[in-house]
Enzyme design. Structure first.
Site, PDB file in Angstrom:
ATOM      1  N   LYS A  13       0.875  -1.309  -0.042  1.00 54.59           N
ATOM      2  CA  LYS A  13      -0.225   0.051   0.047  1.00 54.59           C
ATOM      3  C   LYS A  13       0.816   1.375   0.142  1.00 54.59           C
ATOM      4  O   LYS A  13       0.292   2.304  -0.385  1.00 54.59           O
ATOM      5  CB  LYS A  13      -0.805  -0.159   1.324  1.00 54.59           C
ATOM      6  CG  LYS A  13      -1.979  -0.992   1.068  1.00 54.59           C
ATOM      7  CD  LYS A  13      -3.337  -0.708   0.546  1.00 54.59           C
ATOM      8  CE  LYS A  13      -4.126  -1.766   0.428  1.00 54.59           C
ATOM      9  NZ  LYS A  13      -5.466  -1.299  -0.280  1.00 54.59           N
ATOM     10  N   SER A  47      -8.976   0.783   8.290  1.00 53.70           N
ATOM     11  CA  SER A  47      -8.622   0.260   9.285  1.00 53.70           C
ATOM     12  C   SER A  47      -7.305  -0.455   9.193  1.00 53.70           C
ATOM     13  O   SER A  47      -6.746  -0.813   9.921  1.00 53.70           O
ATOM     14  CB  SER A  47      -9.712  -0.616  10.035  1.00 53.70           C
ATOM     15  OG  SER A  47     -10.074  -1.544   9.114  1.00 53.70           O
TER      16      SER A  47
END
Lengths: 408, 408
Positions: A112, A142
């Protein structure tokens, strides 16, 4: 720490407009008309942009896992699977050599970081550094995207607001805060989350950087494919030799769409193309992409508690457009949570690297899916296939491992 | 698979005798008068001999662990430790940069492959390939040495008998058998084990290859230090720059004695010497080496169930001779099982590599021992220390991790 100076001097695409439009209910990071097309060339450019900020993670091999994958499953292995009744056929006998792209060793422990740095730098390019620094950026996550955007914001000195469900794991909240992000809590439902995001945007003007469904994110994640191609060629010491196939997990689909974009053309004109496959958990319908492809229509909502917690999301619209194109993605397979656990155990014990459950779904397909294994046997023949597996992340804890593998 | 041809053409030390004597109750692998002296030169030769068979494991860095080690412990961290009453002093504030030598990524998952290959090749050199192949080799081990000797035997086509307690972990028995060794079960006590060893030797003439207490084993393990020195210099891109200190675990002591032998002279004439330290678990007296040094006499028996199961052994005689020499080993520290767990959690979660508990005792000293940390602060000053940590092995299972970190 790198400064914006480095970015400004690196070769990037300058756009001729500097506009900002709101879309839908949130101020999105770029206007649709400014989107970069999803091409190999734009992934190369993304790589130049983010290279100073990310690790070139290793591409590892492991002979034990090659041997296991290249051994037919036994009749008892196949009991209880869709292939248990193949009394007339013998189990597939493919020849597989794995190449593991270790994004679990990437900064913040997941791929990511690639998309987050790319997306944030692109926003800065389009809207100007002063403007973005004044307004800040916001996202909801989250998981790994939260930490990735927090890291990018900290590195580039941009305020970052992260909306996290208040029930999130304390360690994830702490890591995100330790990267300097302003963590704002919300309830766990979509409307609760959106309400908090809106409030932050109205108050600060923060720009939304989505977790997966955006071309800049896809191009950033696609740099994983670029590195794999180069590293495989280096390891082979044979120019133009390409991987036969690459597997990535599919959650929101940004990684798979990016990697599929990279491999959508052969490395050399007229050369062989690397086939890109996706993998999903089947538990409680988390294989929304595979089901969508079968039905000819994207599944837009998923509610699954699969252990592969990074893959509980339905595929985004931009990503679906790539993944549902059979010239880009050759197939999507699903595996059970039990198969994910088996693959994770092998990786921890045999390769000695820590992966989160989401990271091993592709490996699990190669080990356990008889349809895929038969395909490798038939198409790869005696030569076999070189298969790249993206280990997407390694963000788990010893307590989580204990919960998965403990006696209870 | 490599053949003996490779070995015979590699530059090795040829001995002028080819004798074989029994020692004590077992036929030992070499006559004492043929023993190679423990020198840097002989470690270099050992490295040439074993290089084709072992991995040059990576030397990894990790900024998160550097930051944690370079932050003073809090008063609450020190509660319940020997340093809790330091009301007059503040916690140590050392500056530490770690260099992790990943022998958990070595073949069979532990440094033991180095010593086993070296010892077996030396036996073949001394006694002749035909003779050794006819007689075979034997050892007793329930752990990493068993698999290491089995691998060396398989590679060099020498029959291998491994005496294992019948209560050994099934996965370890299976791995040893899968490497082609003849596993023979015994009771768990020393006399039971010796009786089984003797029976095998009488029947087959098998030559005993001890797990740690032998110069050829020490020289093989010492190649770990040779590689660390070279890899650190490569990473620094500064010729002659050396590690300030290196930590290895001490169980039987072969690894520590070997690494201390390597670093007993500076890399460059007149250059700085790297200090070598040892680390042990303190649980139930497993810190026999530290206690022996304090008392001025080797402790010859240990009975501890420390979680660092590779370190339950007392230090061997040959190893003690090196480790008790203060010009070779600068100090031996001990840590609690709880500190070992904390260090292991950090390595799994932050570095994403799998280590067994024994592997992290040195790291635990650097993180938690105020005496050592004070020494680094005082001697390292603003510059700090570059500390090499040998991660000795990674042979654990997800079930064992669950037992350590589960809710129960």
């Amino acid at each position: 720490m790198k400064t914006l100076k480095n970015i400004e001097s690196s070769p990037t695409v300058k756009l001729d407009t500097n506009t900002f439009n709101s879309t839908d209910e949130t101020s999105n990071m770029t206007d649709a008309k400014n989107h970069l097309p999803l091409t190999r060339a734009n992934i190369s450019k993304a790589h130049e942009i983010i290279k100073p900020y990310i690790h070139r993670t290793p591409l590892l091999t492991n002979t034990t896992l090659n041997t296991i994958a290249s051994t037919p499953q036994s009749v008892s292995d196949l009991a209880g699977t869709p292939w248990e009744d193949s009394s007339t056929t013998t189990p597939a006998n493919p020849k597989i050599r794995f190449w593991f792209k270790c994004e679990n060793l990437q900064r913040i422990g997941a791929f990511k970081a690639r998309g987050a740095f790319h997306a944030l730098i692109r926003v800065i390019e389009e809207q100007g550094e002063g403007e973005v620094r004044r307004r800040g950026v916001v996202t909801h996550s989250s998981g790994n995207h939260a930490q990735a955007l927090a890291l990018a914001g900290k590195t580039l000195n941009i305020p970052t607001h992260i909306v996290m469900p208040s029930i999130s794991t304390p360690s994830k909240i702490a890591s995100t805060q330790s990267l300097g992000a302003n963590v704002v809590f919300s309830g766990s439902t979509e409307p609760e989350r959106t309400a908090v995001m809106k409030e932050i945007q109205q108050r600060t003007g923060a720009i939304f950087v989505p977790p997966y469904d955006h071309p800049d994110i896809i191009l950033g994640q696609g740099t994983t494919g670029l590195e794999m191609e180069a590293q495989f060629e280096e390891a082979q010491q044979q120019q133009g030799k390409t991987l036969d196939a690459v597997f990535t997990p599919i959650g929101g689909g940004g990684l798979n769409a990016g990697v599929a974009t990279w491999f959508s053309e052969p490395a050399k004109e007229g050369g062989k193309k690397t086939l890109v496959f996706g993998a999903e958990p089947s538990f409680e319908g988390a294989d929304d992409c595979r089901r969508g492809l079968a039905a000819g229509q994207r599944v837009s909502a998923v509610s699954s508690k699969t252990i592969a917690d990074g893959l509980r999301t339905p595929v985004g619209l931009n990503n679906w457009a790539v993944i549902s194109d059979p010239s880009k993605v050759a197939g999507v397979y699903s595996v059970t949570d039990d198969q994910i656990k088996k693959a994770m155990k092998l990786v921890l014990e045999r390769m000695k690297v820590v992966v989160e459950p989401s990271a091993v779904v592709g490996l699990a397909v190669c080990l356990f899916d008889e349809d895929f294994r038969r395909r490798v046997e038939e198409e790869g023949g005696d030569e076999g296939w070189d298969i790249g597996i993206v280990f997407s992340g390694g963000n788990t804890t010893v307590e989580a491992i204990a919960a998965l593998f403990g006696a209870n």
